[in-house]
Motif scaffolding. Sequence first.
Motif, PDB file in Angstrom:
ATOM      1  N   SER A  62       6.200   3.179   0.010  1.00 59.07           N
ATOM      2  CA  SER A  62       5.141   2.189   0.188  1.00 59.07           C
ATOM      3  C   SER A  62       5.502   1.261   1.347  1.00 59.07           C
ATOM      4  O   SER A  62       6.567   1.385   1.950  1.00 59.07           O
ATOM      5  CB  SER A  62       4.927   1.385  -1.100  1.00 59.07           C
ATOM      6  OG  SER A  62       6.140   0.788  -1.525  1.00 59.07           O
ATOM      7  N   GLU A 102       0.841  -1.199   0.000  1.00 64.50           N
ATOM      8  CA  GLU A 102       0.000   0.000   0.000  1.00 64.50           C
ATOM      9  C   GLU A 102       0.876   1.248   0.000  1.00 64.50           C
ATOM     10  O   GLU A 102       2.038   1.217   0.420  1.00 64.50           O
ATOM     11  CB  GLU A 102      -0.896   0.023   1.247  1.00 64.50           C
ATOM     12  CG  GLU A 102      -2.204  -0.747   1.093  1.00 64.50           C
ATOM     13  CD  GLU A 102      -3.173  -0.085   0.126  1.00 64.50           C
ATOM     14  OE1 GLU A 102      -3.056   1.141  -0.111  1.00 64.50           O
ATOM     15  OE2 GLU A 102      -4.035  -0.804  -0.408  1.00 64.50           O
ATOM     16  N   HIS A 103       0.305   2.360  -0.458  1.00 64.12           N
ATOM     17  CA  HIS A 103       0.998   3.642  -0.384  1.00 64.12           C
ATOM     18  C   HIS A 103       1.342   3.951   1.070  1.00 64.12           C
ATOM     19  O   HIS A 103       0.506   3.779   1.965  1.00 64.12           O
ATOM     20  CB  HIS A 103       0.119   4.762  -0.944  1.00 64.12           C
ATOM     21  CG  HIS A 103      -0.332   4.533  -2.355  1.00 64.12           C
ATOM     22  ND1 HIS A 103       0.527   4.565  -3.431  1.00 64.12           N
ATOM     23  CD2 HIS A 103      -1.564   4.258  -2.870  1.00 64.12           C
ATOM     24  CE1 HIS A 103      -0.147   4.337  -4.543  1.00 64.12           C
ATOM     25  NE2 HIS A 103      -1.422   4.143  -4.232  1.00 64.12           N
TER      26      HIS A 103
END
Length: 419
Positions: free
Chosen positions: A88, A47-48
Amino acid sequence: MALKKKPVTGMKDILPAEMQVREYVMNQIRETYGGFGFHSIETPCVEHIENLTSKQGGDNEKLIFKIMKRGEKLNLESAQAENDLVDSGLRYDLTVPLSRYYSNNAASLPAPFKSLQMGSVWRADRPQKGRFRQFVQCDIDILGDSTRLAETELILATTTLLGKIGFKGYTVRINDRNILKGMAAFCGFPEEAYDQVFIILDKMDKIGSDGVARELAEAGYDQDKINKYLSLFETVAPDASGVRSLGEALKDSMDQQQAENLAAIMDSVSQISTSQFHIVFDPTLVRGMSYYTGTIFEIQVDGFPGSVGGGGRYDKMIGKFTGMDTPACGFSIGFERIITILMDEGFTVPGKEDKVAFLIEKGVSDEVLNGAMKEAMEKRAKGGTVLVSQMNKNKKFQKDSLQKEGYTQFKEFYKDALK
């Protein structure tokens, strides 16, 4: 230098016997939750970093496995801060990724949306029994339903699943963050102190009422407020009537409808569920995730430390992505902890057909070998499980090992004759 054969700390190899149990439980999860209308989805494991550090994940944000930028974007020489190196991270739960997923795909999804997600998550935590750095989570969530139907369905689905895999007599503890705030307001704690008060309250099961009183006093809170606060917990009945009575007592500090809503959820679950468990109002239940906005719940199994499931309502998280709040409620089972309990109890997968092992003596003719393999294929075509394997010199040990894997029938093929 020899390569390391043990897995990385906090992660584990899964042997076939446990894998059978895991796959059985996963199948039960899909079947049971599918029967309640939940849709299976999948999100990326990465995920970011902005999403993972958005102050939605509580202490889990301290445990992120961060991923460095790649290629030309990674410049070690000019980097001055972590953000120059990291863009990330591995997901630490499934709720933040689900919120991003829904925000990105809502136009293509039914409303309300009932989601089922199973997958690995990663936390740089201190490993212990039933707790790993890589582990599977299983979440069901209902997005777009602001009514108590969402909580009721989530609890019914989860307890139905647990009943199907043999759990009974456990306890579902339930509370509401609004009740927590109402109790704190009733006793005169300022709103900016709520988070600290709740963090201390959350230790009630470990340090007791005296310990909570001591820590609140050490934090500088007035003793009269502390005494008034703790006296509330001593007089509350652990059922729906207790919720309603507490709501009446707190009517000047919170909306009584919030207490009625929680009581109605307990009544509905008690009347409808066919599983064997207890649902108990626990006003000391806090749950550490800062994103919870309403109902919260946990599952407690006798003899196992910590919870084996939990969740609640988080109506503000999706708005962080879209700018518009969306009602959301979810329930996560502690998949690894459930597997740990089942393995400790010697659980065996029920209802499986007999597994047959064909043991082939070394040196058999092609005619015997091909005949054995053809017979195995015929049995497999009818749905059977047949292992064709070379016969070991220590045949007894081989059979004992196969029996541990669930093989109950054996057929032996020899050079001269079938025995």
